[in-house]
Design a protein around this motif. Structure first.
Motif, mmCIF file in Angstrom:
data_model
loop_
_atom_site.group_PDB
_atom_site.id
_atom_site.type_symbol
_atom_site.label_atom_id
_atom_site.label_comp_id
_atom_site.label_asym_id
_atom_site.label_seq_id
_atom_site.Cartn_x
_atom_site.Cartn_y
_atom_site.Cartn_z
ATOM 1 N N THR A 1 48.014 -1.951 -43.673
ATOM 2 C CA THR A 1 47.596 -2.266 -45.054
ATOM 3 C C THR A 1 48.773 -2.164 -46.027
ATOM 4 O O THR A 1 49.825 -1.614 -45.694
ATOM 5 N N ARG A 2 48.533 -2.672 -47.223
ATOM 6 C CA ARG A 2 49.554 -2.630 -48.269
ATOM 7 C C ARG A 2 49.908 -1.187 -48.632
ATOM 8 O O ARG A 2 51.079 -0.861 -48.809
ATOM 9 N N TYR B 1 49.598 -5.963 -40.737
ATOM 10 C CA TYR B 1 49.820 -6.393 -42.112
ATOM 11 C C TYR B 1 50.671 -7.675 -42.142
ATOM 12 O O TYR B 1 50.434 -8.573 -42.949
#
Ligand code: C2E
Ligand code: CA
Ligand code: CA
Length: 570
Positions: free
Chosen positions: A524-525, A543
């Motif tokens: 994820t970010r 990601y």
């Protein structure tokens, strides 16, 4: 009687056939007659069940033998047959292989004598016996063998009852090593002693057989329960311990046992009886030896599943890697702020199993050695794809995973270097990934392969760092180009502050050694932000992209390049 009279006294072909029928079920060997005049062959009726024979009597003797005889042996037999048929040879004695009814080669010893009529070969009559596998008794253990066990089971089956009881397969742990250390004679003595101790422990209604190597089978068809069998195993263990003590610990050894109850055998087919007992003992050995394993349906089904998958993998490798596929996962470079390469990951799917996880099939490929051809195949796929990807990104890097089996049992360095040359790639564009635990087993061959690849400019990555015994010594000793941090290590760092600090410190150390870092498992970010604190050179994870087929990967990098071109033009 004179010898010539004896030959004159033998009967006609028909009479010999009748005689064969008469005595065949009193013996395990097979009697036969080969009539040269009529090109006819007759053999004991029970041979039809055992071997790949259309019938126990047939014409076109050589033609039928072409199917029956193991292909490597047929030429020699044909030569021999010619000599017998044209009278140049009067007796026949040859060891060669016949195919069994289920397609396996069986060693036989075939002997015969040619009977002449009017000075010409008339027929040959003789006897065939199986050289291996039919041992009735073993002289070292002093016990009856597998053939006798089969007879016992058949006899019990013919009584038409469904017996209750158990089969306990007992094996001496590490007898091979004892033989190597203390000599075969010592090993034989131990086998003999163990047989004696087991015999002491069993009940009068239990039978003991010697299987092969270091294994015995105890049969209880008189209602013995799981508890009885376990008690028996304990008793055997104690007896052996007493012997070791009395022997002043000259040798310390243990036995393992596999237990299966009659009702489980009935459920999985009595024809598989020996295989089932073998399975139970193997499970006990897998559990670390010196233990008794009781048959469990779930384990057995998993074992069968694995065997089936193994057969499919073997078939796939044989048939042009059908079902295998190379997937590519983006490797992101933080310096360049773009995807600069890909890790090649193997995939396997079949109609029956669907997509199989590499975590399941790679260990099977390794165990069977199939990872050697499959590894060559994926390397070729990776290099071929790299040439293609470099048309989009000229500086594209491709990485491949190497299994220790490839290093230990094949010339993988040669395959890699010749592959790079064949595709005209620069060696530095290839990254070879090896895991740390493989390095632990390092020996000279491992170090030589590593040095040869490094010396030729191939980049080396230490994979899955932090997943096992992180041994920092390897970092300075082996000097890999890249350290790949294991996905689980990253996941832990994301979840716990302490692990995060630890990873941070570790990354600093890697950098102080002038090595590059690749953090795996970035999904994820938020994770990306935290991971950036470690200043890794490379990042890999969902990601930036999941592993995908070659065409999809090509599209991904084309889009990236197109996007950045647009940005530059703006
Ligand atoms: P690996 O070398 O550590 O490969 C990375 C694994 O992590 C891959 O699993 C990949 O799909 C997965 N992965 C990458 N990023 C993420 C993420 O962000 N989240 C999650 N949840 N997973 C991520 P895969 O493809 O299932 O491969 C598993 C292992 O099988 C590999 O681990 C490698 O040890 C072995 N393997 C795969 N292909 C080959 C091969 O061609 N040769 C050999 N010898 N081993 C291979
Ligand atoms: Ca890897
Ligand atoms: Ca990895």
């Amino acid at each position: 009687m004179e010898r010539t009279d004896a030959l004159a006294a033998v009967g006609s072909v028909e009479e010999v056939c009748r005689l064969i029928d008469l005595v065949s079920d009193t013996m395990d060997d097979y009697l036969y007659i080969c009539d040269f005049q009529n090109d006819f062959y007759y053999i004991s009726p029970q041979a039809k069940k055992r071997f790949l024979l259309p019938s126990n009597q047939f014409h076109n003797v050589m033609k039928v033998h072409e199917q029956l005889v193991y292909p490597d042996d047929i030429m020699e037999l044909k030569k021999e047959f010619e000599l017998l048929e044209n009278g140049e040879r009067k007796t026949h004695s040859m060891m060669y292989r016949w195919m069994s009814a289920d397609g396996k080669p069986i060693w036989i010893n075939c002997r015969g004598r040619v009977i002449e009529k009017d000075g010409k070969p008339w027929y040959m009559v003789g006897c065939i016996n199986e050289i291996g596998g039919r041992q009735k008794a073993d002289n070292i253990s002093g016990l009856l063998g597998e053939a006798s066990l089969k007879q016992y089971i058949d006899r019990k089956a013919s009584e038409n009852t469904a017996p209750e009881g158990f089969f306990l397969r007992v094996g001496i742990d590490g007898l091979k090593g004892i033989n190597a250390r203390l000599g075969m004679e010592y090993g034989d003595m131990l086998l003999h002693r163990t047989a004696k101790y087991i015999q002491h422990c069993i009940l009068p209604q239990e039978q003991l057989y010697y299987m092969s190597g270091d294994e015995f089978l105890i049969v209880n068809l008189q209602g013995g329960t799981e508890k009885d069998a376990k008690k028996l195993y304990k008793k055997i263990q104690e007896k052996i311990e007493q012997f070791i003590e009395k022997n002043n610990y000259q040798v310390v050894y243990t036995v393992s046992a596999g237990l299966i109850l009659c009702r489980d055998i009935r459920e999985f087919g009595s024809a598989n009886l020996l295989k089932l007992t073998e399975f139970t003992l193997n499970q006990a050995k897998k559990l670390g030896k010196n233990t008794c394993y009781t048959f469990c349906e779930k384990d057995y089904k998993a074992f069968l599943h694995r065997q089936k998958l193994m057969r499919q993998l073997r078939k796939a490798v044989k048939h042009g890697y059908e079902g295998f596929e190379a997937y590519f996962q983006p490797l992101y470079s933080t310096d360049r702020d773009r995807i600069f390469g890909a890790e090649t990951l193997m995939r396997f799917h079949s109609e029956e199993f669907g997509m199989v996880s590499p975590a399941e099939f790679i260990p099977i490929l390794e165990e069977t050695g199939l990872i050697i051809p499959a590894g060559r195949w994926i390397l070729d796929q990776a290099l071929m794809a790299c040439v293609q990807f470099q048309k989009v990104i000229p500086d594209f890097h491709i990485s491949v995973n190497l299994s220790p089996v490839q290093i230990m049992k094949s010339c993988v360095d040669k395959d890699i270097l010749s592959g790079i040359a064949r595709y005209g790639l620069s060696p530095s564009h290839l990254i070879v990934e090896l895991t740390e635990s493989d390095l632990l087993e390092s020996d000279l061959r491992f170090r030589r392969t590593w040095a040869r690849l490094k010396g030729n400019g191939v980049q080396l990555a230490l994979d899955d760092f932090g997943s096992g015994y992180s041994n920092f010594r390897y970092l300075t000793e082996m000097q890999p180009d890249i350290i790949k941090i294991d996905r689980l290590f990253t996941a832990n760092a994301m979840a716990h502050e302490f692990d995060f600090r630890q990873l941070l410190l570790f990354c600093e150390m890697v950098h102080s050694l002038n090595l590059s870092l690749c953090i795996e498992g970035t999904e994820t970010r938020e994770e990306l932000q935290r991971i950036s604190e470690m200043v890794p050179e490379y990042i890999q994870g969902y990601y930036f992209g999941k592993p995908c087929e070659r065409a999809a990967f090509e599209q991904l990098i084309e889009e990236q390049e197109w996007g950045s071109k647009q940005n530059r033009q703006r």
